[in-house]
Design an enzyme around this catalytic site. Sequence first.
Site, PDB file in Angstrom:
ATOM      1  N   CYS A  82       0.823  -1.206   0.000  1.00 41.75           N
ATOM      2  CA  CYS A  82       0.000   0.000   0.000  1.00 41.75           C
ATOM      3  C   CYS A  82       0.866   1.269   0.000  1.00 41.75           C
ATOM      4  CB  CYS A  82      -1.013  -0.031   1.136  1.00 41.75           C
ATOM      5  SG  CYS A  82      -2.358   1.152   0.913  1.00 41.75           S
ATOM      6  N   HIS A 169      -3.514  -5.000   0.633  1.00 40.76           N
ATOM      7  CA  HIS A 169      -2.936  -5.470   1.905  1.00 40.76           C
ATOM      8  C   HIS A 169      -2.926  -6.998   1.978  1.00 40.76           C
ATOM      9  CE1 HIS A 169      -2.567  -1.627   4.058  1.00 40.76           C
ATOM     10  NE2 HIS A 169      -3.534  -1.256   3.244  1.00 40.76           N
ATOM     11  N   GLU A 171      -1.335  -8.754   4.033  1.00 41.18           N
ATOM     12  CA  GLU A 171      -1.214  -9.181   5.437  1.00 41.18           C
ATOM     13  C   GLU A 171      -2.572  -9.284   6.132  1.00 41.18           C
ATOM     14  OE1 GLU A 171      -1.119  -4.647   5.920  1.00 41.18           O
ATOM     15  OE2 GLU A 171      -0.890  -6.138   4.336  1.00 41.18           O
TER      16      GLU A 171
END
Length: 190
Positions: A82, A169, A171
Amino acid sequence: MRKKILIINNETHFIDDLITCLDQHNIEIRHFQAVQPRDVEGFDCIVLSGGGTAGEVADNAQLYKNEIKIVLESKVPIFGICEGFQVIGKAFNSDFQVLRSYRKGINKVHILVDDPIFSGLENLELRVFEYHHIAIKKLGKELISLAESVDGIEVMKHEHKLIYASQFHPEELKVGNNGYILLKNFLSML
């Protein structure tokens, strides 16, 4: 095998999720304004986190000057997420645009190029978790677009260095997000 990973924290809201995602490795975290180019030596890779409250890279490159210098000069492999994606884009003079509305939630991303970062995917589409309102519309020299969404470039890599980045994202281990595969594949390249 455990890797020694430096996370450069761009004040992401998702730092706990990133730590959880990488917890089988040796992690060290540094704030993006405190990190110096010499700090990256001895790490297997660097992860540039998403952002939060500091300001967008497109308008505030000076805030990210040390991180941009690391991207340009370091020989340590880098994965940007990001805001980290945007730092890499800024380092190589990419063109940014502000989106009309904030992107938040699961989005479809179309894969353009067969690349090892997508290893294990069964089709040419990713479902990923987005949380941003700035996009890169045109990449600077040395960067290659690997995947796009309706908003713009979503995954890129450097043409010669082991640098990858995702606008989304990976994660965020939310239901429907298979973007985590990119982070896993990147670590397997080290």
